[in-house]
Design a protein around this motif. Structure first.
Motif, mmCIF file in Angstrom:
data_model
loop_
_atom_site.group_PDB
_atom_site.id
_atom_site.type_symbol
_atom_site.label_atom_id
_atom_site.label_comp_id
_atom_site.label_asym_id
_atom_site.label_seq_id
_atom_site.Cartn_x
_atom_site.Cartn_y
_atom_site.Cartn_z
ATOM 1 N N SER A 116 0.789 -1.253 0.000
ATOM 2 C CA SER A 116 0.000 0.000 0.000
ATOM 3 C C SER A 116 0.816 1.295 0.000
ATOM 4 O O SER A 116 0.226 2.370 -0.093
ATOM 5 C CB SER A 116 -0.995 0.075 1.183
ATOM 6 N N THR A 117 2.146 1.226 0.133
ATOM 7 C CA THR A 117 2.913 2.466 0.326
ATOM 8 C C THR A 117 3.435 3.076 -0.968
ATOM 9 O O THR A 117 4.184 4.056 -0.924
ATOM 10 C CB THR A 117 4.090 2.257 1.302
ATOM 11 N N GLY A 118 3.051 2.522 -2.117
ATOM 12 C CA GLY A 118 3.430 3.107 -3.403
ATOM 13 C C GLY A 118 2.228 3.827 -3.988
ATOM 14 O O GLY A 118 1.787 4.866 -3.486
ATOM 15 N N ILE A 119 1.666 3.259 -5.026
ATOM 16 C CA ILE A 119 0.539 3.850 -5.749
ATOM 17 C C ILE A 119 -0.650 4.098 -4.813
ATOM 18 O O ILE A 119 -1.381 5.087 -4.972
ATOM 19 C CB ILE A 119 0.155 2.936 -6.939
ATOM 20 N N ALA A 127 2.721 2.627 7.908
ATOM 21 C CA ALA A 127 2.578 1.287 7.317
ATOM 22 C C ALA A 127 3.679 0.348 7.812
ATOM 23 O O ALA A 127 3.429 -0.839 8.055
ATOM 24 C CB ALA A 127 2.623 1.377 5.795
ATOM 25 N N SER A 128 4.889 0.873 7.983
ATOM 26 C CA SER A 128 6.005 0.013 8.391
ATOM 27 C C SER A 128 5.757 -0.549 9.785
ATOM 28 O O SER A 128 6.083 -1.713 10.049
ATOM 29 C CB SER A 128 7.326 0.784 8.346
ATOM 30 N N ARG A 129 5.160 0.259 10.675
ATOM 31 C CA ARG A 129 4.909 -0.240 12.031
ATOM 32 C C ARG A 129 3.852 -1.343 12.018
ATOM 33 O O ARG A 129 3.978 -2.344 12.725
ATOM 34 C CB ARG A 129 4.504 0.913 12.953
ATOM 35 N N LEU A 152 12.541 -3.902 0.520
ATOM 36 C CA LEU A 152 12.315 -2.468 0.292
ATOM 37 C C LEU A 152 12.978 -2.064 -1.017
ATOM 38 O O LEU A 152 14.031 -2.597 -1.388
ATOM 39 C CB LEU A 152 12.879 -1.656 1.456
ATOM 40 N N PHE A 153 12.336 -1.113 -1.681
ATOM 41 C CA PHE A 153 12.736 -0.798 -3.060
ATOM 42 C C PHE A 153 13.625 0.438 -3.152
ATOM 43 O O PHE A 153 14.093 0.769 -4.225
ATOM 44 C CB PHE A 153 11.477 -0.624 -3.899
ATOM 45 N N SER A 154 13.859 1.140 -2.030
ATOM 46 C CA SER A 154 14.762 2.294 -2.045
ATOM 47 C C SER A 154 15.486 2.364 -0.709
ATOM 48 O O SER A 154 14.950 1.904 0.307
ATOM 49 C CB SER A 154 13.998 3.602 -2.270
ATOM 50 N N PRO A 155 16.682 2.955 -0.703
ATOM 51 C CA PRO A 155 17.408 3.107 0.567
ATOM 52 C C PRO A 155 16.605 3.911 1.578
ATOM 53 O O PRO A 155 16.653 3.622 2.781
ATOM 54 C CB PRO A 155 18.695 3.832 0.165
ATOM 55 N N ALA A 156 15.830 4.900 1.130
ATOM 56 C CA ALA A 156 15.032 5.713 2.057
ATOM 57 C C ALA A 156 13.950 4.850 2.718
ATOM 58 O O ALA A 156 13.710 4.961 3.929
ATOM 59 C CB ALA A 156 14.398 6.893 1.321
ATOM 60 N N LEU A 158 14.102 1.619 3.141
ATOM 61 C CA LEU A 158 14.813 0.692 4.035
ATOM 62 C C LEU A 158 15.097 1.375 5.368
ATOM 63 O O LEU A 158 14.923 0.771 6.442
ATOM 64 C CB LEU A 158 16.110 0.215 3.380
ATOM 65 N N GLU A 159 15.502 2.629 5.322
ATOM 66 C CA GLU A 159 15.824 3.364 6.541
ATOM 67 C C GLU A 159 14.586 3.526 7.430
ATOM 68 O O GLU A 159 14.671 3.383 8.654
ATOM 69 C CB GLU A 159 16.433 4.726 6.178
ATOM 70 N N VAL A 160 13.433 3.805 6.821
ATOM 71 C CA VAL A 160 12.193 3.937 7.604
ATOM 72 C C VAL A 160 11.861 2.613 8.296
ATOM 73 O O VAL A 160 11.493 2.584 9.478
ATOM 74 C CB VAL A 160 11.036 4.407 6.702
ATOM 75 N N TYR A 161 12.010 1.508 7.584
ATOM 76 C CA TYR A 161 11.736 0.199 8.190
ATOM 77 C C TYR A 161 12.760 -0.136 9.273
ATOM 78 O O TYR A 161 12.419 -0.745 10.286
ATOM 79 C CB TYR A 161 11.692 -0.902 7.111
ATOM 80 N N ARG A 162 14.029 0.253 9.050
ATOM 81 C CA ARG A 162 15.057 0.014 10.086
ATOM 82 C C ARG A 162 14.678 0.723 11.369
ATOM 83 O O ARG A 162 14.785 0.167 12.456
ATOM 84 C CB ARG A 162 16.407 0.568 9.613
ATOM 85 N N GLN A 163 14.222 1.963 11.213
ATOM 86 C CA GLN A 163 13.826 2.752 12.378
ATOM 87 C C GLN A 163 12.625 2.097 13.060
ATOM 88 O O GLN A 163 12.594 1.969 14.285
ATOM 89 C CB GLN A 163 13.486 4.184 11.931
ATOM 90 N N ALA A 164 11.660 1.668 12.277
ATOM 91 C CA ALA A 164 10.465 1.035 12.850
ATOM 92 C C ALA A 164 10.835 -0.260 13.565
ATOM 93 O O ALA A 164 10.293 -0.567 14.623
ATOM 94 C CB ALA A 164 9.442 0.761 11.753
#
Ligand code: AR6
Length: 172
Positions: A116-119, A127-129, A152-156, A158-164
């Protein structure tokens, strides 16, 4: 660790199943759905045509055809409409429906995109939480599952999921 985060293209992942962020027609689209159909080949669309669609929050299983993954678990995430239209519950239900299929089919390794986090526009941090909470709950309930890879499809992203992952108690 049975839960891992990975940066890349989910169509390249060799697993018992990869998850597709589809729409309710199950007949293909853009984003990860388009990539999965292109990589799997036309046989995937043929099988999807026999399924008669899928409501938001539910999931359906097909074979993987030309993908390195053996199966595709198609789920339909909610379109973000501001957050007051049941989006969090529907997104959680997607992951629950996916893991119900994982259990029913005895799958041991699964790769999941950020549904759900793209289109569909669902805010990534929220969503990551939900994704990590539901995956953690599924892993606790299903000891036969060896590995869940969130792709994850971008480094940004990935970083959000790492934080979550650092924030969700017990998500590891
Ligand atoms: N591998 C991993 N992740 C990917 C890939 C890929 N190859 N391609 C995109 N992503 P989206 P949605 C990421 O838009 O928001 C389709 O048209 C992407 O960066 O694919 O659930 C369907 O048919 C994002 O983080 O799915 C529906 O109509 C995540 O996958 C609609 O889009 C989900 O983005 C579903 O929208």
């Amino acid at each position: 660790m049975r839960l891992e985060l990975w940066l890349g293209d989910i169509t390249a992942v060799a697993a018992d199943a990869i998850v597709n962020a589809a729409n309710s027609s199950l007949l293909g689209g853009g984003g990860v759905d388009g990539a999965i159909h292109r990589a799997a080949g036309p046989e995937l669309l043929q099988e999807c045509r026999t399924l008669g669609g899928c409501p938001t929050g539910e999931a359906r299983i097909t074979r993987g055809y030309r993908l390195p993954a053996r199966h595709v678990l198609h789920t339909v995430g909610p379109r973000w409409q501001g957050g007051e239209r049941g989006e969090p519950e529907l997104l959680a239900r997607c992951y629950q429906s996916v893991f119900a299929l994982v259990e029913a089919h005895g799958l041991r390794t699964v790769a999941v995109p950020s549904i759900s986090t793209g289109i569909y526009g669902y805010p990534l941090a929220q969503a990551s939480r939900i994704a990590l909470r539901e995956i953690h709950a599924a892993l606790a309930r299903l000891p036969a599952v060896e590995k869940v890879t969130v792709v994850l499809f971008s480094p940004a992203d990935l970083e959000v999921y790492r934080q979550a992952l650092a924030d969700v108690p017990g998500a590891r």
